[in-house]
Design a protein around this motif. Structure first.
Motif, PDB file in Angstrom:
ATOM      1  N   VAL A 127       3.880   1.423 -27.672  1.00 46.52           N
ATOM      2  CA  VAL A 127       3.820   0.688 -26.406  1.00 46.52           C
ATOM      3  C   VAL A 127       3.133   1.588 -25.381  1.00 46.52           C
ATOM      4  N   LEU A 128       2.080   1.081 -24.761  1.00 48.31           N
ATOM      5  CA  LEU A 128       1.399   1.829 -23.702  1.00 48.31           C
ATOM      6  C   LEU A 128       2.037   1.426 -22.375  1.00 48.31           C
ATOM      7  N   LEU A 129       2.659   2.399 -21.696  1.00 49.01           N
ATOM      8  CA  LEU A 129       3.379   2.144 -20.459  1.00 49.01           C
ATOM      9  C   LEU A 129       2.736   2.929 -19.327  1.00 49.01           C
ATOM     10  N   LEU A 130       2.117   2.221 -18.381  1.00 47.37           N
ATOM     11  CA  LEU A 130       1.452   2.832 -17.232  1.00 47.37           C
ATOM     12  C   LEU A 130       2.372   2.743 -16.023  1.00 47.37           C
ATOM     13  N   VAL A 131       2.640   3.894 -15.387  1.00 47.46           N
ATOM     14  CA  VAL A 131       3.614   3.924 -14.294  1.00 47.46           C
ATOM     15  C   VAL A 131       3.011   4.573 -13.057  1.00 47.46           C
ATOM     16  N   SER A 132       3.455   4.116 -11.896  1.00 43.60           N
ATOM     17  CA  SER A 132       3.111   4.744 -10.629  1.00 43.60           C
ATOM     18  C   SER A 132       3.827   4.025  -9.499  1.00 43.60           C
ATOM     19  N   ARG A 133       4.420   4.793  -8.580  1.00 44.62           N
ATOM     20  CA  ARG A 133       5.037   4.193  -7.404  1.00 44.62           C
ATOM     21  C   ARG A 133       3.983   3.722  -6.407  1.00 44.62           C
ATOM     22  N   GLU A 134       2.806   4.333  -6.484  1.00 41.69           N
ATOM     23  CA  GLU A 134       1.750   4.025  -5.525  1.00 41.69           C
ATOM     24  C   GLU A 134       1.016   2.740  -5.902  1.00 41.69           C
ATOM     25  N   HIS A 135       0.383   2.163  -4.909  1.00 42.24           N
ATOM     26  CA  HIS A 135      -0.507   1.023  -5.141  1.00 42.24           C
ATOM     27  C   HIS A 135      -1.948   1.548  -5.208  1.00 42.24           C
ATOM     28  N   GLY A 136      -2.829   0.731  -5.744  1.00 42.77           N
ATOM     29  CA  GLY A 136      -4.230   1.119  -5.822  1.00 42.77           C
ATOM     30  C   GLY A 136      -4.508   2.168  -6.879  1.00 42.77           C
ATOM     31  N   THR A 137      -3.727   2.146  -7.970  1.00 38.41           N
ATOM     32  CA  THR A 137      -3.900   3.140  -9.035  1.00 38.41           C
ATOM     33  C   THR A 137      -4.725   2.607 -10.201  1.00 38.41           C
ATOM     34  N   GLY A 138      -4.939   1.303 -10.273  1.00 32.65           N
ATOM     35  CA  GLY A 138      -5.736   0.734 -11.352  1.00 32.65           C
ATOM     36  C   GLY A 138      -4.923   0.158 -12.495  1.00 32.65           C
ATOM     37  N   LYS A 139      -3.604   0.040 -12.334  1.00 30.86           N
ATOM     38  CA  LYS A 139      -2.781  -0.493 -13.427  1.00 30.86           C
ATOM     39  C   LYS A 139      -3.187  -1.936 -13.754  1.00 30.86           C
ATOM     40  N   THR A 140      -3.227  -2.776 -12.733  1.00 29.93           N
ATOM     41  CA  THR A 140      -3.588  -4.170 -12.956  1.00 29.93           C
ATOM     42  C   THR A 140      -5.033  -4.302 -13.418  1.00 29.93           C
ATOM     43  N   THR A 141      -5.905  -3.458 -12.889  1.00 24.88           N
ATOM     44  CA  THR A 141      -7.310  -3.475 -13.317  1.00 24.88           C
ATOM     45  C   THR A 141      -7.425  -3.179 -14.799  1.00 24.88           C
ATOM     46  N   PHE A 142      -6.602  -2.256 -15.302  1.00 25.66           N
ATOM     47  CA  PHE A 142      -6.641  -1.943 -16.732  1.00 25.66           C
ATOM     48  C   PHE A 142      -6.197  -3.142 -17.564  1.00 25.66           C
ATOM     49  N   LEU A 143      -5.143  -3.826 -17.129  1.00 30.71           N
ATOM     50  CA  LEU A 143      -4.706  -5.024 -17.857  1.00 30.71           C
ATOM     51  C   LEU A 143      -5.805  -6.079 -17.863  1.00 30.71           C
ATOM     52  N   ASN A 144      -6.445  -6.292 -16.724  1.00 27.01           N
ATOM     53  CA  ASN A 144      -7.526  -7.280 -16.646  1.00 27.01           C
ATOM     54  C   ASN A 144      -8.695  -6.881 -17.545  1.00 27.01           C
ATOM     55  N   PHE A 145      -8.965  -5.584 -17.615  1.00 30.00           N
ATOM     56  CA  PHE A 145     -10.049  -5.082 -18.460  1.00 30.00           C
ATOM     57  C   PHE A 145      -9.755  -5.356 -19.932  1.00 30.00           C
ATOM     58  N   MET A 146      -8.523  -5.111 -20.359  1.00 29.73           N
ATOM     59  CA  MET A 146      -8.154  -5.372 -21.753  1.00 29.73           C
ATOM     60  C   MET A 146      -8.206  -6.868 -22.057  1.00 29.73           C
ATOM     61  N   ARG A 147      -7.812  -7.673 -21.099  1.00 30.91           N
ATOM     62  CA  ARG A 147      -7.896  -9.131 -21.270  1.00 30.91           C
ATOM     63  C   ARG A 147      -9.346  -9.565 -21.380  1.00 30.91           C
ATOM     64  N   GLU A 148     -10.241  -8.921 -20.640  1.00 31.08           N
ATOM     65  CA  GLU A 148     -11.662  -9.267 -20.693  1.00 31.08           C
ATOM     66  C   GLU A 148     -12.256  -8.905 -22.042  1.00 31.08           C
ATOM     67  N   ILE A 149     -11.828  -7.790 -22.616  1.00 32.92           N
ATOM     68  CA  ILE A 149     -12.351  -7.366 -23.920  1.00 32.92           C
ATOM     69  C   ILE A 149     -11.887  -8.303 -25.028  1.00 32.92           C
ATOM     70  N   PHE A 150     -10.571  -8.590 -25.054  1.00 29.47           N
ATOM     71  CA  PHE A 150      -9.997  -9.316 -26.197  1.00 29.47           C
ATOM     72  C   PHE A 150      -9.772 -10.803 -25.929  1.00 29.47           C
ATOM     73  N   GLY A 151     -10.134 -11.254 -24.748  1.00 30.99           N
ATOM     74  CA  GLY A 151     -10.149 -12.683 -24.467  1.00 30.99           C
ATOM     75  C   GLY A 151      -8.809 -13.367 -24.672  1.00 30.99           C
ATOM     76  N   VAL A 241       3.645   6.967 -22.480  1.00 28.38           N
ATOM     77  CA  VAL A 241       3.804   6.771 -21.034  1.00 28.38           C
ATOM     78  C   VAL A 241       2.766   7.595 -20.283  1.00 28.38           C
ATOM     79  N   LYS A 242       2.025   6.951 -19.389  1.00 28.81           N
ATOM     80  CA  LYS A 242       1.036   7.643 -18.559  1.00 28.81           C
ATOM     81  C   LYS A 242       1.278   7.302 -17.087  1.00 28.81           C
ATOM     82  N   LYS A 243       1.313   8.354 -16.264  1.00 27.07           N
ATOM     83  CA  LYS A 243       1.422   8.151 -14.825  1.00 27.07           C
ATOM     84  C   LYS A 243       0.030   8.138 -14.215  1.00 27.07           C
ATOM     85  N   LEU A 244      -0.237   7.136 -13.375  1.00 27.69           N
ATOM     86  CA  LEU A 244      -1.546   6.991 -12.744  1.00 27.69           C
ATOM     87  C   LEU A 244      -1.476   7.411 -11.278  1.00 27.69           C
TER      88      LEU A 244
END
Length: 400
Positions: A127-151, A241-244
């Motif tokens: 399980v790839l778990l991306l964590v960060s208390r801050e906003h603007g780290t790219g977590k959601t962008t990464f999910l959108n990117f993976m969705r764009e690749i695998f449709g 687990v990766k902190k961004l």
């Protein structure tokens, strides 16, 4: 232009029509809709029914390199990639910069992770778990990117989707993406743990019987909770687990730039040699993906007695930087707890030291040891005692 019959398929006793439905951005998305026999007769005449291809049912066979829409007499529900790989090398600078931000020193492992998804979708992955208390780290962008690749082979889930008994909308997906994870109940964590290792799964649809299907989904989870978004036990090896950190600068067009680079990125992955070897059921040697943030989450999930004992020992080690080990009896540990304002049972201390931590214990008794009290200098004592070295403690609790 395709014949009208190629827009339809007769699967079992149901006729389906393939439509191109515009999404919110005006892009055409393929969608399968059940269609009535009478409507087709009205539109094209009764003889047209004979031209519609017939299948015994649906199957789900994941493949990106050798994709097949039809497999025997079955129609494959798994979808081809929305982007064709380029036919020659190309540049993907925005994708590279973004993935270096996400994975940091694990950049090559991050590429391996995506490459395995592409070339071997049946391989289990952590399980790839991306964590960060801050906003603007790219977590959601990464999910959108993976969705764009695998449709359509990737889907967004909510926390409630995991708790629902109905799972037909995600049971046959390659990627299950969650943007705001919070599953800190034990039953939630156990369910996710079981899903990660399952090869077969009960698919449940409303008003229909459960069906056993192959299960090959991988999970990518994001959360703002760095401490306790999910219960991760001490010896758990299912999580990467990766902190961004915050992105250096905000680029509102980043997702569109990366989308244009996907064909070149796919070409690079298909012609790249993996940087790691298959070492476990989740492919990666866990030592390579055991991060400090992952250890911190495990510490946050410790029982209260173990948390308290770890804090007590941290306090005692901090009193004298030259002390490389602490020697103490159960009575001594109780004195520490009392002196530092903790309430912890001696039986809990004994179980943690002997069963959980497996620290060395003097079994003969009557031997000399040196005890460091809460206040004062080392005291020479005799009796049965435990020995906790600074090296052992710091390796187990690196953040204390």
């Amino acid at each position: 232009m395709k014949n009208n019959s190629e827009k339809y398929a007769w699967v079992g006793s149901t006729i389906y029509k393939w439509c191109e439905k515009p999404n919110a951005r005006g892009e055409l998305v393929h969608e399968r809709i059940s269609w009535s026999r009478e409507r087709i007769i009205n539109d094209y005449g009764k003889d047209f029914l004979k031209e519609i291809p017939r299948y015994d049912g649906f199957c789900c066979v994941p493949s990106h390199i050798h994709y097949q829409e039809e497999i025997g007499k079955f129609l494959n529900e798994y979808q081809p990639l929305p982007h064709e790989p380029a036919t020659e090398p190309g540049d993907w600078p925005n994708i590279e910069k973004f993935l270096r931000h996400v994975f940091g020193e694990h950049f090559e492992i991050g590429l391996d992770y995506i490459q395995i998804l592409l070339t071997d979708p049946l391989q289990m992955l952590p399980v790839l778990l991306l964590v960060s208390r801050e906003h603007g780290t790219g977590k959601t962008t990464f999910l959108n990117f993976m969705r764009e690749i695998f449709g359509d082979n990737a889907t967004f889930n909510t926390n409630e989707d995991f708790r629902s008994e109905f799972n037909a909308d995600w049971s046959d997906k390659l990627l299950i993406l969650v943007d705001e994870l919070f599953l800190n109940r034990k039953e939630d964590s156990e369910k996710l743990k079981n899903l990660v290792t399952k090869k077969y799964h009960k698919k449940q649809q409303k008003c229909k019987d459960k069906v056993t299907v192959d299960f090959f989904s991988k999970f990518i989870l994001c959360t703002n909770n760095e401490d306790f978004p999910i219960l991760i036990e001490e010896k758990e090896n299912r999580y990467f687990v990766k902190k961004l950190n915050r992105l250096e600068s905000e680029d509102v067009g980043l997702e569109e730039k990366m989308k244009k680079e996907i064909p070149a990125f796919l070409f690079a992955l298909l012609h790249r040699k993996l940087s790691t070897e298959d070492k476990s059921r989740f492919y990666f040697d866990y030592a390579l993906i055991d991060t400090p943030e992952g250890k911190r989450m495990k510490d946050s999930c410790l029982p209260k007695a173990e948390k308290d004992l770890s804090l007590i020992l941290a306090e005692m080690f901090s009193q004298d930087e030259e002390v490389d080990q602490l020697q103490f009896s159960l009575i001594d540990a109780g004195a520490w707890a009392c002196g530092l304002g903790y309430r912890i049972e001696k039986t809990d201390i004994k179980n943690i030291l002997e069963k959980k931590w497996e620290v060395p214990k003097d079994k003969r008794g009557g031997r000399t040891y040196y005890f460091l009290p809460v206040e004062g200098r080392l005291q020479k004592k005799t009796g049965r005692f435990y020995t906790v070295t600074r090296e052992f403690f710091e390796s187990r609790f690196p953040d204390l």
